[in-house]
Enzyme design. Structure first.
Site, short mmCIF file in Angstrom:
data_model
loop_
_atom_site.label_atom_id
_atom_site.label_comp_id
_atom_site.label_asym_id
_atom_site.label_seq_id
_atom_site.Cartn_x
_atom_site.Cartn_y
_atom_site.Cartn_z
N ASN A 210 20.67 -7.94 -0.05
CA ASN A 210 19.62 -8.58 0.81
C ASN A 210 19.31 -9.80 0.13
O ASN A 210 19.79 -10.27 -0.90
CB ASN A 210 18.57 -7.69 0.74
CG ASN A 210 17.98 -7.23 -0.86
OD1 ASN A 210 17.28 -8.12 -1.16
ND2 ASN A 210 17.94 -6.20 -0.91
N ASP A 279 17.55 0.53 0.85
CA ASP A 279 16.98 1.81 1.09
C ASP A 279 18.48 2.83 1.21
O ASP A 279 18.19 4.21 1.13
CB ASP A 279 16.41 1.64 2.42
CG ASP A 279 15.11 1.03 2.16
OD1 ASP A 279 14.21 1.19 1.32
OD2 ASP A 279 14.68 0.16 3.33
N LYS A 289 40.33 -2.30 -2.14
CA LYS A 289 39.69 -3.15 -1.01
C LYS A 289 40.25 -2.78 0.52
O LYS A 289 41.21 -2.22 0.59
CB LYS A 289 40.29 -4.55 -1.09
CG LYS A 289 39.61 -5.34 -0.17
CD LYS A 289 40.08 -6.92 -0.75
CE LYS A 289 39.86 -7.87 0.19
NZ LYS A 289 40.37 -9.18 0.38
N PRO A 305 16.98 6.91 -3.76
CA PRO A 305 15.69 7.43 -4.24
C PRO A 305 14.75 6.13 -4.11
O PRO A 305 15.15 5.09 -4.39
CB PRO A 305 16.02 7.67 -5.48
CG PRO A 305 17.27 6.79 -5.96
CD PRO A 305 17.98 6.77 -4.81
N ASP A 306 13.55 6.67 -4.02
CA ASP A 306 12.57 5.64 -4.12
C ASP A 306 11.95 5.57 -5.57
O ASP A 306 11.40 6.49 -5.97
CB ASP A 306 11.25 6.10 -3.10
CG ASP A 306 10.37 4.98 -2.83
OD1 ASP A 306 9.77 4.23 -3.86
OD2 ASP A 306 9.89 4.53 -1.89
N ILE A 307 12.20 4.33 -6.15
CA ILE A 307 11.90 4.45 -7.59
C ILE A 307 10.40 4.49 -7.75
O ILE A 307 10.09 5.20 -8.66
CB ILE A 307 12.61 3.07 -8.22
CG1 ILE A 307 14.31 3.07 -7.69
CG2 ILE A 307 12.62 2.98 -9.57
CD1 ILE A 307 15.01 1.82 -8.05
N LYS A 337 1.39 2.82 3.24
CA LYS A 337 2.48 2.88 2.22
C LYS A 337 1.94 3.00 0.85
O LYS A 337 2.63 4.00 0.09
CB LYS A 337 3.15 1.35 2.37
CG LYS A 337 4.50 1.54 1.61
CD LYS A 337 5.35 0.43 1.77
CE LYS A 337 5.80 0.32 3.07
NZ LYS A 337 7.18 -0.97 3.42
N LYS A 341 3.12 6.53 -1.02
CA LYS A 341 3.88 6.56 -2.44
C LYS A 341 3.00 6.77 -3.55
O LYS A 341 3.61 7.10 -4.66
CB LYS A 341 4.26 4.97 -2.55
CG LYS A 341 5.52 4.42 -1.52
CD LYS A 341 5.92 3.08 -2.05
CE LYS A 341 6.75 2.60 -0.98
NZ LYS A 341 8.40 2.89 -1.24
O1 C5P Z 1 9.03 1.54 1.28
P1 C5P Z 1 9.11 0.11 1.21
O2 C5P Z 1 10.86 -0.38 0.74
O3 C5P Z 1 8.62 -0.98 2.06
O4 C5P Z 1 8.36 -0.21 -0.34
C1 C5P Z 1 8.61 -1.30 -1.21
C2 C5P Z 1 8.15 -1.05 -2.58
O5 C5P Z 1 8.77 0.01 -3.11
C3 C5P Z 1 8.40 -2.27 -3.39
O6 C5P Z 1 7.47 -2.32 -4.55
C4 C5P Z 1 9.82 -1.73 -3.83
O7 C5P Z 1 10.05 -2.31 -5.28
C5 C5P Z 1 9.76 -0.30 -4.01
N1 C5P Z 1 10.58 0.58 -3.69
C6 C5P Z 1 11.57 1.05 -4.83
N2 C5P Z 1 12.55 1.78 -4.72
C7 C5P Z 1 13.15 1.66 -3.39
C8 C5P Z 1 12.44 1.18 -2.28
C9 C5P Z 1 11.44 0.55 -2.62
O8 C5P Z 1 11.03 1.17 -5.89
N3 C5P Z 1 14.29 2.60 -2.96
#
Ligand code: C5P
Length: 406
Positions: A210, A279, A289, A305-307, A337, A341
């Site tokens: 990105n 994501d 390749k 995973p959402d860190i 959000k 979270k």
């Molecule tokens: O859910 P979203 O991606 O919009 O949330 C953004 C926030 O969550 C940011 O602070 C980003 O650093 C964190 N994040 C994360 N791990 C992910 C996706 C988002 O820590 N996989």
């Protein structure tokens, strides 16, 4: 590494024989790691040359209010924002009088009026001038307003008299600067910060990525360090230099970022997730390749995973801060959000509406926490990072010591 590494000292020099000592002060400040911007009054130029100070500070000395090279003619505001400390040494009786009365009739006095940074004066003048009731009153007024007076000392004076009015020696001024700046509000606080994008490999040469530049995260790392925090930065691939005094850990993928965060999260008090984590990642990474001999190529993606949410869900989580980039209903979505979270604070920005954001140098943020909100208007990321750090600091301590949250 010097104790003043990365700290910005704006050194004001006014007209007085002690101005010659400013050269030594610049040298000492620089040796301690500070960046020094000299601003001289016209009278100071009679005692010491700008060239000497330029050579020692490594920056062009500013003397004129009306600088033709300053296109926006807002140089005084930039200087005022840049400074972590405005130290005027020597400070003449005339300068103290002007400052006490809010005058802005040259660059240095204007910067002093505009700055939010602490102002310290090192008075230097003849004993009679120092003891004059007008100077005594001005000094009192300045102190009431929070201006710091460092000195003067007593002793032999250039005029042959003996008494109060000698400027403190450069070494003493350095010590006071260190005492003031080295103890920022986050001294002893450990910050873990993620920044930049992640890269999710498709095959050995391609990835899903990105546009995150990492600029906001790196600016935050600098702002936290400047506030005295110990910063560890888990960084995705970016083209940015590591900020001074920051412990940087480089990662590529979201899973690597998660692993690095989990490794260090128990050693932090504050976790700030500034990274643009992908994501999804390709479910399978091709070993070689992928050739272009097919008309269609389908990639199956798996959720990463959402860190941030993972950190917030730990049994004893640090204070957690996240970011949210939204295209509409910014506040509502970001607040939602934040709750989902389970984090303490979220900094939201509108994207795709000329509001700054990913790659640019500017951004605007709305900061939200339980029961509170603050809007930070469009500004340079460096400045925004400082303001955001101040808000985070306030909320961090408010949560830690709830009784003090009046
Ligand atoms: O859910 P979203 O991606 O919009 O949330 C953004 C926030 O969550 C940011 O602070 C980003 O650093 C964190 N994040 C994360 N791990 C992910 C996706 C988002 O820590 N996989």
């Amino acid at each position: 590494m010097g104790e003043l590494n990365g700290r910005h000292v704006l050194l004001g020099i006014t007209g007085g024989i002690a101005a010659y000592k400013a050269a030594e002060l610049v040298r000492l400040l620089r040796r301690a790691g500070a960046e020094v911007q000299v601003v001289m009054t016209r009278a100071a130029g009679e005692f010491i040359t700008p060239l000497t100070l330029q050579a020692l500070s490594g920056r062009a000395v500013r003397q004129d209010f009306f600088d033709r090279a300053d296109e926006a003619a807002t140089g005084h505001i930039e200087l005022a924002r840049w400074a972590d400390l405005v130290l005027v040494a020597p400070a003449s009786a005339d300068f103290m009088a002007r400052l006490a009365h809010g005058m802005a009739n040259d660059l240095l006095s204007t910067v002093c009026l505009a700055t939010g940074a602490p102002i310290a004066l090192a008075p230097a003048m003849n004993r009679g001038m120092w003891l004059n009731p007008a100077t005594v009153a001005n000094a009192g007024l300045l102190q009431q307003r929070g201006v710091l007076l460092w000195g003067p000392g007593e002793g032999e004076q250039a005029c042959g008299e003996t008494g109060p009015g000698r400027m403190l020696e450069p070494e003493a001024l350095l010590e006071r600067t260190k005492a003031l700046l080295a103890n920022g509000p986050l001294t002893g606080v450990r910050v873990l910060l993620t920044a930049g994008p992640t890269r999710e490999p498709i095959d050995p040469v391609r990835f899903i990525g990105n546009r995150s530049s990492g600029k906001m995260g790196y600016a935050l790392a600098r702002a936290f360090t400047a506030a005295g925090a110990q910063v560890r930065l888990i960084s995705g691939p970016v083209a940015l230099a590591t900020p001074a005094d920051v412990d940087r850990v480089d990662v590529g993928t979201a899973l690597e970022m998660e692993q690095a965060v989990l490794e260090h999260v128990d050693d932090c008090d504050l976790f700030v997730a500034c990274a643009a984590v992908a994501d999804y990642r390709p479910a399978q990474v091709a070993g070689s390749k992928i050739k272009k001999n097919r008309d269609r190529l389908e990639l199956t993606l798996t959720r990463n995973p959402d860190i941030l949410a993972g950190v917030a869900a730990r049994p004893r989580p640090p204070f957690t801060v996240g970011f949210a980039a939204e295209t509409e209903s910014v506040v509502e979505q970001a607040q939602e959000k934040r709750r989902l979270k389970g984090i303490d604070m979220i900094a939201a920005n509108l994207v795709g509406a000329g509001q700054g954001g990913f790659e640019g140098d500017e951004n605007a943020l709305t900061v939200l926490w339980e029961g509170g909100r603050e809007d930070l208007p469009l500004d340079k990321k460096e400045q925004l990072a400082k303001s955001l750090t101040a808000i985070i600091t306030e909320r961090y301590y408010a949560k830690k010591n709830p009784t003090q949250d009046a």
